[in-house]
Motif scaffolding. Sequence first.
Motif, PDB file in Angstrom:
ATOM      1  N   PHE A  56       0.831  -1.202   0.000  1.00 38.18           N
ATOM      2  CA  PHE A  56       0.000   0.000   0.000  1.00 38.18           C
ATOM      3  C   PHE A  56       0.869   1.257   0.000  1.00 38.18           C
ATOM      4  O   PHE A  56       0.562   2.241  -0.677  1.00 38.18           O
ATOM      5  N   ILE A  57       1.971   1.226   0.766  1.00 37.75           N
ATOM      6  CA  ILE A  57       2.873   2.382   0.798  1.00 37.75           C
ATOM      7  C   ILE A  57       3.496   2.604  -0.580  1.00 37.75           C
ATOM      8  O   ILE A  57       3.630   3.735  -1.054  1.00 37.75           O
ATOM      9  N   GLU A  58       3.882   1.514  -1.255  1.00 38.63           N
ATOM     10  CA  GLU A  58       4.505   1.632  -2.569  1.00 38.63           C
ATOM     11  C   GLU A  58       3.536   2.180  -3.622  1.00 38.63           C
ATOM     12  O   GLU A  58       3.963   2.757  -4.629  1.00 38.63           O
ATOM     13  N   SER A  59       2.245   1.997  -3.401  1.00 33.60           N
ATOM     14  CA  SER A  59       1.270   2.527  -4.359  1.00 33.60           C
ATOM     15  C   SER A  59       1.261   4.063  -4.346  1.00 33.60           C
ATOM     16  O   SER A  59       0.770   4.690  -5.289  1.00 33.60           O
ATOM     17  N   ILE A  60       1.831   4.664  -3.284  1.00 39.06           N
ATOM     18  CA  ILE A  60       1.934   6.130  -3.225  1.00 39.06           C
ATOM     19  C   ILE A  60       2.727   6.643  -4.419  1.00 39.06           C
ATOM     20  O   ILE A  60       2.341   7.613  -5.081  1.00 39.06           O
ATOM     21  N   SER A  61       3.857   5.985  -4.688  1.00 39.19           N
ATOM     22  CA  SER A  61       4.708   6.406  -5.797  1.00 39.19           C
ATOM     23  C   SER A  61       3.974   6.300  -7.136  1.00 39.19           C
ATOM     24  O   SER A  61       4.044   7.200  -7.973  1.00 39.19           O
ATOM     25  N   GLY A  62       3.231   5.195  -7.328  1.00 40.36           N
ATOM     26  CA  GLY A  62       2.455   5.033  -8.554  1.00 40.36           C
ATOM     27  C   GLY A  62       1.374   6.086  -8.670  1.00 40.36           C
ATOM     28  O   GLY A  62       1.100   6.600  -9.761  1.00 40.36           O
ATOM     29  N   GLY A  63       0.742   6.444  -7.539  1.00 39.97           N
ATOM     30  CA  GLY A  63      -0.279   7.495  -7.545  1.00 39.97           C
ATOM     31  C   GLY A  63       0.298   8.839  -7.931  1.00 39.97           C
ATOM     32  O   GLY A  63      -0.333   9.631  -8.648  1.00 39.97           O
ATOM     33  N   ILE A  64       1.508   9.112  -7.450  1.00 38.70           N
ATOM     34  CA  ILE A  64       2.191  10.361  -7.819  1.00 38.70           C
ATOM     35  C   ILE A  64       2.441  10.400  -9.315  1.00 38.70           C
ATOM     36  O   ILE A  64       2.268  11.433  -9.969  1.00 38.70           O
ATOM     37  N   MET A  65       2.826   9.259  -9.883  1.00 37.41           N
ATOM     38  CA  MET A  65       3.092   9.202 -11.318  1.00 37.41           C
ATOM     39  C   MET A  65       1.810   9.388 -12.139  1.00 37.41           C
ATOM     40  O   MET A  65       1.827   9.994 -13.210  1.00 37.41           O
ATOM     41  N   ILE A  66       0.689   8.868 -11.631  1.00 39.73           N
ATOM     42  CA  ILE A  66      -0.596   9.084 -12.318  1.00 39.73           C
ATOM     43  C   ILE A  66      -0.893  10.576 -12.356  1.00 39.73           C
ATOM     44  O   ILE A  66      -1.299  11.113 -13.394  1.00 39.73           O
ATOM     45  N   TRP A  67      -0.690  11.245 -11.213  1.00 47.16           N
ATOM     46  CA  TRP A  67      -0.889  12.701 -11.170  1.00 47.16           C
ATOM     47  C   TRP A  67       0.062  13.393 -12.138  1.00 47.16           C
ATOM     48  O   TRP A  67      -0.336  14.277 -12.900  1.00 47.16           O
ATOM     49  N   ARG A  68       1.324  12.952 -12.138  1.00 48.34           N
ATOM     50  CA  ARG A  68       2.351  13.588 -12.975  1.00 48.34           C
ATOM     51  C   ARG A  68       2.018  13.491 -14.453  1.00 48.34           C
ATOM     52  O   ARG A  68       2.057  14.477 -15.187  1.00 48.34           O
ATOM     53  N   PHE A  69       1.666  12.304 -14.942  1.00 50.59           N
ATOM     54  CA  PHE A  69       1.459  12.104 -16.369  1.00 50.59           C
ATOM     55  C   PHE A  69       0.021  12.366 -16.814  1.00 50.59           C
ATOM     56  O   PHE A  69      -0.304  12.220 -17.981  1.00 50.59           O
ATOM     57  N   SER A  70      -0.835  12.764 -15.877  1.00 45.98           N
ATOM     58  CA  SER A  70      -2.175  13.216 -16.238  1.00 45.98           C
ATOM     59  C   SER A  70      -2.173  14.699 -16.591  1.00 45.98           C
ATOM     60  O   SER A  70      -3.174  15.218 -17.109  1.00 45.98           O
ATOM     61  N   GLN A  71      -1.068  15.375 -16.274  1.00 46.90           N
ATOM     62  CA  GLN A  71      -0.948  16.794 -16.595  1.00 46.90           C
ATOM     63  C   GLN A  71      -0.682  16.947 -18.092  1.00 46.90           C
ATOM     64  O   GLN A  71       0.337  16.472 -18.588  1.00 46.90           O
ATOM     65  N   THR A  72      -1.609  17.570 -18.819  1.00 52.28           N
ATOM     66  CA  THR A  72      -1.464  17.726 -20.267  1.00 52.28           C
ATOM     67  C   THR A  72      -1.510  19.202 -20.646  1.00 52.28           C
ATOM     68  O   THR A  72      -1.887  20.057 -19.859  1.00 52.28           O
ATOM     69  N   ARG A  73      -1.102  19.490 -21.874  1.00 51.98           N
ATOM     70  CA  ARG A  73      -1.116  20.839 -22.434  1.00 51.98           C
ATOM     71  C   ARG A  73      -0.350  21.828 -21.546  1.00 51.98           C
ATOM     72  O   ARG A  73      -0.827  22.920 -21.240  1.00 51.98           O
TER      73      ARG A  73
END
Length: 211
Positions: A56-73
């Motif tokens: 569950f703690i490691e999913s934090i990093s994946g969640g951050i990446m989802i936020w990071r690569f959801s940023q468009t334009r």
Amino acid sequence: MNDNCNCCEPEDRLGRRALLLSYFTVGYNVLEGVLSILAGGLAASIALIGFGMDSFIESISGGIMIWRFSQTRLSESEEKRVEARAVKLVGWSFFVLAAYVLFEAVRKLISREVPEPSLFGIIIAATSLIVMPVLFIAKQRTGRKLGSRSLLADSKQTLACTFMSLALLLGLLANRLFGFWQADPVVGLFIGAWLVREGVETLREGKLCSC
């Protein structure tokens, strides 16, 4: 010129791939966490329950990446700002995971908590040992092509999950076959130290080459 050259892959396609890898990371870690805690509860295994919490703690990093690569334009300056913020967040998540791993390792050694052998747990750990290295390589390749320091940092979290899976598997097998219960917490100490080192290097942004 080779038209099929991987280095010419469009950036938007690489961004989508990075996002898909991040979604898979979070989904897999959440599922792994639930199954590990369930297996740990059935076998009264602190090692398995701890491994589930770690997932569950490691999913934090994946969640951050989802936020990071959801940023468009984004403009070039905004892109750099988002990337730098993501690198810092991933760096701090290393310390969160390291603190948990070190605490659990020391606690197990002091209290002499023996990890219970569990066939279900062995299957979970073995599956993770197959999935995580493949995911690590995919993130590394995508991160290098994108020039994304944050994704490269996140891939180190995935590599850490591989080591954690190996530690769990060795701990369960060593205890079941040889009665050597100390294997699990001792390996945990080395993993915790490695995570601290990676967190420091990530925050300094001097060790993650994105060439």
